[in-house]
Write a protein that holds these residues in place. Structure first.
Motif: not given
Length: 210
Positions: A27, A45, A47-48, A53-54, A56, A58
């Motif tokens: 990630c 955050n 990502y990946n 999907k879409n 994350t 926080t």
């Protein structure tokens, strides 16, 4: 080790994955400024994220640093942050249906909220909105609910542009959705005060009168 805020922010960004499950090793991690109502904070955050999907979770670095200042124990703070991130990712995967993360459904799930316009001038530069007296109407995307509450994302200019939605499109959709997602409930003040003090418990006639 005595870290100032900037040092702490960069260190926890580099270290957090070391305290997490191996499946998160690929990630990406980034920190961005988040314009929350009435203030600006640093949000950490990923990502990946496998399976997400879409979306994350926080974690707010400002809160983590306050904990570090209070305890002086960096390892305890970063370990707690890693556990929180894993728990939030798992919660997203379990509770948020994949179709709700499809941005093409944004218009079906958008609702509006009111914020103070003067105190959120910087935020308003980045999001579709309209003025309402001394307040501003902004739009949030309802992702779903679980036992802890409702998952929502603030609709920013980039997301609205991606879905080719004007502010007027968002307003018209939110005007319909808000009433359906959050129905209006009218109570008298006696009921409200009673619930605040006593919760949902049954009251005797004498206590209710009092």
């Amino acid at each position: 080790m005595n870290l100032n805020y900037e040092e702490f922010k960069e260190k926890i960004k580099d270290d957090i994955k070391d305290y997490m499950d191996e499946k998160y090793k690929n990630c990406g991690v980034f920190i961005r400024k988040v314009n929350k109502t009435n203030c600006e904070v640093d949000g950490l955050n990923f990502y990946n994220i496998p399976g997400l999907k879409n979306a994350t979770p926080t974690i707010y670095v400002n809160n983590l640093y306050e904990e570090y200042e209070r305890t002086g124990n960096y390892e305890e703070v970063v370990r707690g942050a890693a556990e929180t991130m894993e728990r939030e990712i798992e919660s997203f995967n379990k509770e948020i249906k994949a179709e709700l993360l499809d941005t093409s459904r944004l218009k079906d799930n958008v609702f509006f909220t009111l914020i103070n316009a003067e105190q959120n001038k910087e935020l308003l530069k980045t999001v579709p909105h309209r003025e309402f007296e001394d307040l501003a109407i902004v739009y949030r995307w309802n992702l779903g609910n679980d036992s802890l509450g409702t998952y929502t994302n603030l609709v920013d200019n980039d997301l609205a542009k991606k879905e080719c939605l004007t502010e007027n499109d968002l307003y018209n959709a939110a005007n319909k959705n808000t009433k359906e997602l959050f129905p209006i409930l009218v109570k008298n003040m006696n009921e409200v005060i009673s619930e605040i003090i006593f919760g949902d418990s049954e009251l005797s006639g004498e206590m209710e009168e009092e």
